[in-house]
Design an enzyme around this catalytic site. Structure first.
Site, mmCIF file in Angstrom:
data_model
loop_
_atom_site.group_PDB
_atom_site.id
_atom_site.type_symbol
_atom_site.label_atom_id
_atom_site.label_comp_id
_atom_site.label_asym_id
_atom_site.label_seq_id
_atom_site.Cartn_x
_atom_site.Cartn_y
_atom_site.Cartn_z
ATOM 1 N N PHE A 123 39.161 104.891 106.916
ATOM 2 C CA PHE A 123 38.681 104.033 105.830
ATOM 3 C C PHE A 123 38.177 104.922 104.706
ATOM 4 O O PHE A 123 37.282 105.746 104.923
ATOM 5 C CB PHE A 123 37.561 103.140 106.365
ATOM 6 C CG PHE A 123 36.986 102.157 105.377
ATOM 7 C CD1 PHE A 123 37.648 100.974 105.101
ATOM 8 C CD2 PHE A 123 35.764 102.408 104.769
ATOM 9 C CE1 PHE A 123 37.097 100.045 104.219
ATOM 10 C CE2 PHE A 123 35.206 101.493 103.885
ATOM 11 C CZ PHE A 123 35.880 100.309 103.610
ATOM 12 N N ALA A 124 38.741 104.783 103.520
ATOM 13 C CA ALA A 124 38.426 105.691 102.410
ATOM 14 C C ALA A 124 37.829 104.935 101.234
ATOM 15 O O ALA A 124 38.549 104.387 100.394
ATOM 16 C CB ALA A 124 39.688 106.446 101.982
ATOM 17 N N LEU A 125 36.513 104.925 101.197
ATOM 18 C CA LEU A 125 35.782 104.293 100.094
ATOM 19 C C LEU A 125 34.928 105.312 99.352
ATOM 20 O O LEU A 125 34.977 105.400 98.131
ATOM 21 C CB LEU A 125 34.899 103.164 100.650
ATOM 22 C CG LEU A 125 33.920 102.494 99.669
ATOM 23 C CD1 LEU A 125 34.684 101.792 98.542
ATOM 24 C CD2 LEU A 125 33.015 101.507 100.397
ATOM 25 N N GLU A 127 33.125 108.344 97.472
ATOM 26 C CA GLU A 127 33.546 109.375 96.529
ATOM 27 C C GLU A 127 32.322 110.175 96.099
ATOM 28 O O GLU A 127 31.182 109.760 96.351
ATOM 29 C CB GLU A 127 34.204 108.740 95.300
ATOM 30 C CG GLU A 127 35.451 107.932 95.600
ATOM 31 C CD GLU A 127 36.086 107.342 94.342
ATOM 32 O OE1 GLU A 127 35.562 107.596 93.229
ATOM 33 O OE2 GLU A 127 37.096 106.638 94.467
ATOM 34 N N PRO A 128 32.536 111.311 95.426
ATOM 35 C CA PRO A 128 31.393 112.086 94.936
ATOM 36 C C PRO A 128 30.441 111.269 94.066
ATOM 37 O O PRO A 128 29.225 111.492 94.081
ATOM 38 C CB PRO A 128 32.058 113.215 94.138
ATOM 39 C CG PRO A 128 33.377 113.412 94.814
ATOM 40 C CD PRO A 128 33.813 112.041 95.224
ATOM 41 N N GLY A 340 10.621 122.056 125.746
ATOM 42 C CA GLY A 340 11.454 123.158 125.251
ATOM 43 C C GLY A 340 12.925 122.991 125.561
ATOM 44 O O GLY A 340 13.788 123.322 124.735
ATOM 45 N N GLU A 363 28.103 104.347 106.798
ATOM 46 C CA GLU A 363 28.392 102.910 106.796
ATOM 47 C C GLU A 363 27.228 102.096 106.234
ATOM 48 O O GLU A 363 26.956 100.975 106.661
ATOM 49 C CB GLU A 363 28.795 102.428 108.191
ATOM 50 C CG GLU A 363 30.101 103.059 108.660
ATOM 51 C CD GLU A 363 30.675 102.395 109.892
ATOM 52 O OE1 GLU A 363 30.488 101.162 110.043
ATOM 53 O OE2 GLU A 363 31.324 103.094 110.692
ATOM 54 N N THR A 365 23.386 103.211 104.113
ATOM 55 C CA THR A 365 22.098 103.820 104.460
ATOM 56 C C THR A 365 21.074 102.763 104.861
ATOM 57 O O THR A 365 21.223 101.570 104.577
ATOM 58 C CB THR A 365 21.529 104.616 103.277
ATOM 59 O OG1 THR A 365 21.229 103.687 102.205
ATOM 60 C CG2 THR A 365 22.502 105.677 102.776
ATOM 61 N N GLU A 367 18.283 102.335 103.530
ATOM 62 C CA GLU A 367 17.735 101.752 102.299
ATOM 63 C C GLU A 367 18.640 100.658 101.747
ATOM 64 O O GLU A 367 18.166 99.613 101.277
ATOM 65 C CB GLU A 367 17.524 102.856 101.258
ATOM 66 C CG GLU A 367 16.416 103.834 101.593
ATOM 67 C CD GLU A 367 16.747 104.767 102.750
ATOM 68 O OE1 GLU A 367 15.821 105.196 103.444
ATOM 69 O OE2 GLU A 367 17.951 105.071 102.943
#
Length: 382
Positions: A123-125, A127-128, A340, A363, A365, A367
């Site tokens: 899924f490509a949504l 962008e910078p 530890g 997917e 934030t 906020e």
């Protein structure tokens, strides 16, 4: 509300649990060190049908509802989160768009091989310039003849290096803002498509995220997914309905951390007794268990609502927010309980702690979820 599982789901759940515990867990540290899911594990996942969780039976998938999917996601979440993410991204946002919005021809072409795991989805949504403000995407799609020409760069794309089919959002009409965004099905072999830099991440080793670069990428008009101009709305729908599944994966990880913590505190002795007999430790274990049980109930309630066809915008945002925050709190307590050893990378607690952090970001934030919740509440009180 009925959260009980039928015999088919119980059978699948047992098989998936056995596979996760005996096969994936055995190579979890190898995944972490090599940053790769072994081919053998991928092949076995295909044979189990795990790549077809979201795909109807008519197209070769398992055809199960959201409650059933969450039952399986909970088992899958109990292991290395890189593996969990590879499966989850494919069966969630990687395929749901085509299942829900694709036309008959698109479904017949793409879903059967995706159900078999022969073609991986992504899924490509993002962008910078478009993260939380997803409507601010700059990737463009210009219609030329019977094709659209896409130009732009996406980043943080899960499964980018192994995916064959991408759901891509691009601007088709810049004058309409969010209403000018359209969804496309883009294949990795389309002219002008290439995978860019692979991102080095804090966690989720084995799940590769990378840029995808579209340079005069040629996409046939028939690969428009849904209606032109409805891409932003589609993206929100895909993300919303997938949030129950994401919470179930978080739930599985939380339960694994609790199991590890109880075992450790029963075996580890200080001052002559197992440390679980010390009230400070016992209280942390109790707090983890309470939050996990609350998350379990909430997850399956929202999953049931999805299966019933109810509107879950507010509830899904609440669940995504709560599930990711619970995972982070449980992981933090697990480190503290282990002391530890919980900070040492040779043991799984440290890995889960790092992997948990991204769940409050990807997917949507925490906020953004709060904004969605507040917005929905305001509508209810108008």
């Amino acid at each position: 509300m009925n959260f009980s599982f039928n015999e088919d789901i119980l059978f699948l759940k047992r098989n998936v649990k056995d596979f996760i515990q005996t096969e994936v867990e055995a190579v979890a540290m190898d995944i972490e060190k090599e940053d790769k899911i072994p081919d053998r594990i991928i092949t076995m996942s295909k044979e189990l049908g795990l790549f077809g969780l979201s795909i109807p039976e008519i197209y070769g998938g398992l055809g199960i509802g959201m409650v059933g999917k969450c039952a399986l996601y909970e088992e899958i979440g109990a292991t290395h989160n890189g593996y969990t993410t590879l499966i989850g991204a494919h069966t969630g946002i990687g395929t749901v768009g085509i299942v829900e919005l694709g036309n008959k021809k698109q479904k017949e072409k793409y879903l059967p091989p995706m159900a078999r795991g022969e073609r991986i989805g992504a899924f490509a949504l993002t962008e910078p310039s478009a993260g939380s403000n997803a409507s601010n995407i700059k990737t463009t799609a210009v219609k030329k003849g019977d094709k659209y020409i896409l130009n732009g760069t996406k980043h943080y794309i899960t499964n980018a290096t192994i995916a064959d089919v991408f759901t891509v959002m691009a601007v088709t009409d810049s004058s309409k803002g969010a209403k000018g965004i359209t969804s496309f099905i883009v294949e990795k072999d389309f002219p002008g498509f290439k995978v860019g830099a692979v991102e080095s991440k804090m966690g989720l080793k084995g799940s590769q995220s990378a840029e995808i670069i579209l340079e005069d990428c040629e996409v046939p008009e028939e690969n428009v997914l849904g209606e032109v101009g409805k891409g932003y709305v589609n993206a929100l729908k895909i993300l919303t309905n997938g949030r129950a599944g994401l919470a179930a994966r978080n739930l599985g990880s939380c339960q694994k951390l609790l199991d590890l913590s109880i075992t450790y505190t029963e075996e580890r002795e200080q001052f002559g007794v197992p440390i679980i007999e010390h009230q400070a430790v016992a209280h942390m274990i109790a707090e983890m268990a309470v939050e996990i049980e609350a998350l379990r109930s909430f997850t399956y309630r929202v999953a049931w609502m999805v299966d019933e066809g109810e509107k879950v915008i507010k509830e899904a945002a609440m669940l995504k927010l709560y599930g990711s925050e619970v995972y982070n709190r449980v992981a933090d307590k697990a480190v503290q309980v282990h002391g530890g050893i919980g900070y040492i990378s040779d043991y799984p607690i440290e890995r889960f702690f790092r992997d948990a952090r991204i769940t409050r970001i990807y997917e949507g934030t925490s906020e953004i979820q709060k904004n969605i919740i507040a917005g929905q509440l305001r509508k209810e009180y108008e």
